[in-house]
Design a protein around this motif. Sequence first.
Motif, PDB file in Angstrom:
ATOM      1  N   LEU A  49      30.134  74.078 -14.616  1.00  0.00           N
ATOM      2  CA  LEU A  49      30.104  73.961 -13.151  1.00  0.00           C
ATOM      3  C   LEU A  49      28.816  73.286 -12.690  1.00  0.00           C
ATOM      4  O   LEU A  49      28.830  72.397 -11.834  1.00  0.00           O
ATOM      5  CB  LEU A  49      30.232  75.359 -12.551  1.00  0.00           C
ATOM      6  CG  LEU A  49      30.327  75.424 -11.017  1.00  0.00           C
ATOM      7  CD1 LEU A  49      31.561  74.700 -10.544  1.00  0.00           C
ATOM      8  CD2 LEU A  49      30.361  76.868 -10.593  1.00  0.00           C
ATOM      9  N   MET A  50      27.710  73.727 -13.289  1.00  0.00           N
ATOM     10  CA  MET A  50      26.428  73.099 -12.944  1.00  0.00           C
ATOM     11  C   MET A  50      26.432  71.634 -13.279  1.00  0.00           C
ATOM     12  O   MET A  50      25.973  70.792 -12.499  1.00  0.00           O
ATOM     13  CB  MET A  50      25.285  73.776 -13.716  1.00  0.00           C
ATOM     14  CG  MET A  50      25.107  75.216 -13.367  1.00  0.00           C
ATOM     15  SD  MET A  50      24.405  75.368 -11.747  1.00  0.00           S
ATOM     16  CE  MET A  50      23.100  76.465 -12.117  1.00  0.00           C
ATOM     17  N   ILE A  63      29.937  78.400 -16.374  1.00  0.00           N
ATOM     18  CA  ILE A  63      28.880  78.153 -15.378  1.00  0.00           C
ATOM     19  C   ILE A  63      28.107  76.895 -15.715  1.00  0.00           C
ATOM     20  O   ILE A  63      27.782  76.086 -14.829  1.00  0.00           O
ATOM     21  CB  ILE A  63      27.964  79.381 -15.278  1.00  0.00           C
ATOM     22  CG1 ILE A  63      28.732  80.504 -14.582  1.00  0.00           C
ATOM     23  CG2 ILE A  63      26.691  79.066 -14.518  1.00  0.00           C
ATOM     24  CD1 ILE A  63      28.000  81.803 -14.518  1.00  0.00           C
ATOM     25  N   ARG A  97      24.013  63.322 -12.506  1.00  0.00           N
ATOM     26  CA  ARG A  97      23.153  62.294 -11.912  1.00  0.00           C
ATOM     27  C   ARG A  97      23.845  60.993 -11.616  1.00  0.00           C
ATOM     28  O   ARG A  97      23.892  60.558 -10.475  1.00  0.00           O
ATOM     29  CB  ARG A  97      22.001  62.019 -12.854  1.00  0.00           C
ATOM     30  CG  ARG A  97      21.026  63.123 -12.846  1.00  0.00           C
ATOM     31  CD  ARG A  97      19.623  62.577 -12.860  1.00  0.00           C
ATOM     32  NE  ARG A  97      18.724  63.674 -13.209  1.00  0.00           N
ATOM     33  CZ  ARG A  97      17.662  63.550 -13.965  1.00  0.00           C
ATOM     34  NH1 ARG A  97      17.378  62.390 -14.501  1.00  0.00           N
ATOM     35  NH2 ARG A  97      16.910  64.593 -14.207  1.00  0.00           N
ATOM     36  N   LEU A 140      29.524  56.446  -4.031  1.00  0.00           N
ATOM     37  CA  LEU A 140      30.597  57.203  -3.400  1.00  0.00           C
ATOM     38  C   LEU A 140      30.104  57.872  -2.134  1.00  0.00           C
ATOM     39  O   LEU A 140      29.092  58.538  -2.118  1.00  0.00           O
ATOM     40  CB  LEU A 140      31.103  58.283  -4.349  1.00  0.00           C
ATOM     41  CG  LEU A 140      31.768  57.770  -5.609  1.00  0.00           C
ATOM     42  CD1 LEU A 140      32.163  58.943  -6.470  1.00  0.00           C
ATOM     43  CD2 LEU A 140      32.995  56.959  -5.254  1.00  0.00           C
ATOM     44  N   ASN A 141      30.854  57.683  -1.074  1.00  0.00           N
ATOM     45  CA  ASN A 141      30.451  58.252   0.219  1.00  0.00           C
ATOM     46  C   ASN A 141      31.689  58.837   0.859  1.00  0.00           C
ATOM     47  O   ASN A 141      32.709  58.156   0.964  1.00  0.00           O
ATOM     48  CB  ASN A 141      29.867  57.146   1.087  1.00  0.00           C
ATOM     49  CG  ASN A 141      29.098  57.711   2.269  1.00  0.00           C
ATOM     50  OD1 ASN A 141      29.458  58.759   2.768  1.00  0.00           O
ATOM     51  ND2 ASN A 141      28.064  57.023   2.640  1.00  0.00           N
ATOM     52  N   ILE A 142      31.600  60.124   1.281  1.00  0.00           N
ATOM     53  CA  ILE A 142      32.789  60.762   1.846  1.00  0.00           C
ATOM     54  C   ILE A 142      33.239  60.051   3.100  1.00  0.00           C
ATOM     55  O   ILE A 142      34.412  60.014   3.443  1.00  0.00           O
ATOM     56  CB  ILE A 142      32.495  62.228   2.176  1.00  0.00           C
ATOM     57  CG1 ILE A 142      32.075  62.977   0.934  1.00  0.00           C
ATOM     58  CG2 ILE A 142      33.712  62.880   2.767  1.00  0.00           C
ATOM     59  CD1 ILE A 142      31.826  64.432   1.198  1.00  0.00           C
ATOM     60  N   ALA A 144      28.353  69.767 -10.721  1.00  0.00           N
ATOM     61  CA  ALA A 144      27.739  69.627  -9.401  1.00  0.00           C
ATOM     62  C   ALA A 144      26.429  68.850  -9.439  1.00  0.00           C
ATOM     63  O   ALA A 144      26.132  68.085  -8.530  1.00  0.00           O
ATOM     64  CB  ALA A 144      27.492  71.006  -8.806  1.00  0.00           C
ATOM     65  N   LEU A 145      25.646  69.046 -10.475  1.00  0.00           N
ATOM     66  CA  LEU A 145      24.280  68.522 -10.450  1.00  0.00           C
ATOM     67  C   LEU A 145      24.103  67.338 -11.375  1.00  0.00           C
ATOM     68  O   LEU A 145      23.044  67.089 -11.877  1.00  0.00           O
ATOM     69  CB  LEU A 145      23.309  69.631 -10.861  1.00  0.00           C
ATOM     70  CG  LEU A 145      23.387  70.888  -9.999  1.00  0.00           C
ATOM     71  CD1 LEU A 145      22.483  71.952 -10.564  1.00  0.00           C
ATOM     72  CD2 LEU A 145      23.010  70.596  -8.577  1.00  0.00           C
TER      73      LEU A 145
END
Lengths: 98, 610
Positions: free
Chosen positions: A16-17, A13, A23, A93-95, A20-21
Amino acid sequence: MTPVHFTFSTTFILGLMGLALHRTHLLSALLCLEGMMLSLYVALSLWTLQLDSINLSPSPMLLLAFSACEASAGLALLVATSRTHGSDQMKALNILQC
Amino acid sequence: MHSPLLMTTTLLIIFALLINPLLLTFTPSPLPNRWHSTSVKNSVKMAFFTSLIPLFLFLDKGTETIITTWSWMNLMTFDISISLKFDLYSITFIPVALYVTWSILEFASWYMHSDPYINRFFKYLLMFLIAMIVLVTANNMFQLFIGWEGVGIMSFLLIGWWYARADANTAALQAVLYNRIGDIGLILAMAWIAMNLNSWEITQVFTLASNQDLTLPLVGLILAATGKSAQFGLHPWLPSAMEGPTPVSALLHSSTMVVAGIFLLIRLNPLMEQNPLTQTLCLCLGALTTLFTALCALTQNDIKKIVAFSTSSQLGLMMVTLGLNQPQLAFLHICTHAFFKAMLFLCSGSIIHALNDEQDIRKMGGMHQLTPFTSSSLTLGSLALTGTPFLAGFFSKDAIIESLNTSYLNAWALVLTLVATSLTAIYSLRLTFFVTMGHPRFNPLSPINENNPMVINPIKRLAWGSMAAGLLITSNILPIKLPVMTMPTPIKLAAIIVTIIGLLIALELALITSKQHTALPKRSPYLFSNMLGFFPTIIHRLPTKLSMILGQNIATQTVDLAWLEKVGPKASTLLNLPLITTTSNAQKGAIKTFLMFFTLTIMLTLPSLL
């Protein structure tokens, strides 16, 4: 929950954090991904000991091999990004566009 | 001699004589140059002599006739037909009106002779006269309304005769607007009568209305009289109407049109007899009018405006008489007033023309040596107006004041009327003093002469009328209501005393105008009187300004802008933009947001899996 169970769940976990989080850098995301892979390896390795079953004994080796492939894919993506964007900053980065 | 047949025939001949010149104007060929004096004036003269026949028949035998000719429309049980009623009031009024009109038309031939559209002017005057006679002889409210509107329209056209002048257009518009407010009252009364009494025939209305509460239609009729007869509240149009030529002022705004409102109330007086509220309303309104307009007349400097305010004051007196429940005295005053007021206007017109269109009395003076006949008639007319014994005005005015003094009515109205009577003497003396006495205050270059018979004869005729009419009418017409004959001597002499006091005060004041009595004048009472009590200044500006501000603030700014900005198009923008901004902030395509949502979802669903 046993302490071992708790340990690798927490590692997963946390990884995973971190994925995702994060910077700034893409590399730190990939490193967290590696941490997640490591915790999964530990989990699979303990499967045989905990559950007294030898059915999935080679699975940790397979996971390791696939994790290496995936890490190299991630690194290739990193190199490609830094070639096109000039850096590996996350905010570049931009989807919606490459 | 079969008198009803003779009477009806002569009355219809009067109409034919008056309509005949108008029919000539519908032909395509242009009118002959002297059409106005040959055709119009002669037809009015002949109509006058023809109208004497029914008058004498009525005086001798008391015949009254109602001629019902054409059934105009029927709405189930409601019939309207053309119905002419010739009773005391119309039979006496028609010869008076025709006599005055004859003199005025002859005078107008001289006054307007340099006007290129003089034929049209006379046509308008004739149309006005026909409308007035339709009003006076109407036996149903519909015909009365036709005459009422007819005189209103002709008044508009005639006041604005010199339409290139902005003031004339404003005055004509003012006349129409104020009359319209009065018309609301008349239509209210007509509607009430049509709904509740199911008929517009006046005799039928009287029979059916005995037991009903008639306050509403009577208030409507009083409103109509306030508009048409320039009572206080709807009075400013009458002095403004002096923008029209002098013959118009003489005919419409002194003798004939302005008495239409009073005549309406006289005709429908039986409705008012049982209603003390409306009588008090008439009394107080008339008293206020007569005092206020007499006050305004004291400081006017235009000769026609003084006479106009004098007319308004006398109309207030007629209204007071109606409040005393004495319609016949009011009618008597209408007839006598027509003579001397028309004469005053004709004399003013003669003086104005003689002084090369000068209307300011401060620039006249010494006319007694220069135009002796005109100034003598002016003096005669003023004396008749103030009620000098045994001239025309005395019989009606003194009778009114006597009945006012001996009735058990409102003392305040009495006091106001007496003060107004003395003010009448004051402004009449002021008028005569400034115009006829003293030394001339104008340039000596204008061609002053009054030798033209077209000027002298009308004024002479009206002078005879001013002298004799009161006596003739009172000795021939029996009073319907019993007048009080015995009263204490001071009460009997009240009108004369008050008039003489006014005359002495005015003479004293007039003689110190050439000496400096005080160092500085007192401005406020003078300003109040000269600016007409500030009534037109306030009423013509404040309500319109408030309405426009209301329109601007509420209609445009509040309602329209609210619809646009808060409810309609712009509101959807206002509401949607924050949502759009927030959403697009989250949807920029950044990986961080994406991954954060991913973890959030995992975190939320993970407990359910475990």
